[in-house]
Motif scaffolding. Sequence first.
Motif, PDB file in Angstrom:
ATOM      1  N   HIS A 141       0.847  -1.197   0.000  1.00 40.78           N
ATOM      2  CA  HIS A 141       0.000   0.000   0.000  1.00 40.78           C
ATOM      3  C   HIS A 141       0.881   1.245   0.000  1.00 40.78           C
ATOM      4  N   LYS A 142       0.519   2.216  -0.822  1.00 40.14           N
ATOM      5  CA  LYS A 142       1.191   3.517  -0.838  1.00 40.14           C
ATOM      6  C   LYS A 142       0.276   4.537  -0.177  1.00 40.14           C
ATOM      7  N   VAL A 143       0.811   5.275   0.786  1.00 40.47           N
ATOM      8  CA  VAL A 143      -0.002   6.221   1.553  1.00 40.47           C
ATOM      9  C   VAL A 143      -0.361   7.437   0.703  1.00 40.47           C
ATOM     10  N   THR A 144      -1.655   7.738   0.655  1.00 40.89           N
ATOM     11  CA  THR A 144      -2.157   8.965   0.043  1.00 40.89           C
ATOM     12  C   THR A 144      -3.274   9.499   0.934  1.00 40.89           C
ATOM     13  N   TYR A 145      -3.824  10.636   0.555  1.00 45.04           N
ATOM     14  CA  TYR A 145      -4.932  11.194   1.335  1.00 45.04           C
ATOM     15  C   TYR A 145      -6.172  10.311   1.257  1.00 45.04           C
ATOM     16  N   GLN A 146      -6.197   9.380   0.305  1.00 47.23           N
ATOM     17  CA  GLN A 146      -7.340   8.480   0.154  1.00 47.23           C
ATOM     18  C   GLN A 146      -7.190   7.194   0.966  1.00 47.23           C
ATOM     19  N   SER A 147      -6.059   7.010   1.632  1.00 48.50           N
ATOM     20  CA  SER A 147      -5.867   5.821   2.464  1.00 48.50           C
ATOM     21  C   SER A 147      -6.877   5.816   3.612  1.00 48.50           C
ATOM     22  N   LYS A 148      -7.276   4.619   4.024  1.00 56.20           N
ATOM     23  CA  LYS A 148      -8.189   4.493   5.163  1.00 56.20           C
ATOM     24  C   LYS A 148      -7.407   4.728   6.451  1.00 56.20           C
ATOM     25  N   MET A 149      -7.774   5.793   7.179  1.00 54.60           N
ATOM     26  CA  MET A 149      -7.047   6.122   8.403  1.00 54.60           C
ATOM     27  C   MET A 149      -7.957   6.577   9.537  1.00 54.60           C
ATOM     28  N   ASP A 150      -9.225   6.778   9.261  1.00 53.25           N
ATOM     29  CA  ASP A 150     -10.171   7.272  10.267  1.00 53.25           C
ATOM     30  C   ASP A 150      -9.775   8.649  10.785  1.00 53.25           C
TER      31      ASP A 150
END
Length: 240
Positions: A72-81
């Motif tokens: 997984h590459k972290v972006t603003y669309q990643s699930k993070m709550d």
Amino acid sequence: MKKTLCFDFGNSRYKCGVMEAGFFKKEIILDGSSEEINHILEVEKPEKTILSSVVRHDEKIEEILAAGSSFHKVTYQSKMDISVPSGQEKTVGSDRWAMLAGAMNLFPKQHNLIIGLGSCITFNFINKFNQFLGGSISPGLNMRLKSLQHYTAQLPLVEPDWNFPLIGYDTRTNILSGVIGGMSKEIDGIVDEYKVKYNKFNVLLTGGDLPFFVPHIKNKIFADPYLIYKGLYFISEKNA
């Protein structure tokens, strides 16, 4: 034991944190080559990998990670709550997302101020409702030291050192006192401003330059040089 490799590609260094069953095990400093990434995958044999990058890196690296693990590459669309009330989530760097996720999971349902000490100093405030309210960005330690040499005719480039007197006795200690001592007071001063607005919050310091500042910060802090890896691990668990 389940292993996750957390890659952090920053402006100063490429690094990898090895996490096993949620616990940090070791840090690997990288040269950023695809050959090295291949070798690390062969040696570590991770189940998952995750990448935070704020630089232009070899795109082949992502292909290698995806082929050899659940990636997984972290972006603003990643699930993070984590929500961003300002609506500016697209402008938040992946390293800041990782620090926020780390603090939120280590100190859930609490106000957290995360201070990243890397190429830049970033202040990042996430409240107990998991809302990232923003913060501030200013030049980091090496940027300030290099600017003194670059913009003057006679001042040298000084290597960072935590051990210096308040009253410098030569050029080197004058610069260390002015830059590191001044930055420490800057950090304490901004933390004090947050205290005016919020009654209770945690202050977390992290980043590669952390050791130079811990002895000089007066406010109560939680110093964690590996916070970004812990945050990447938490993000990986939700996405990879």
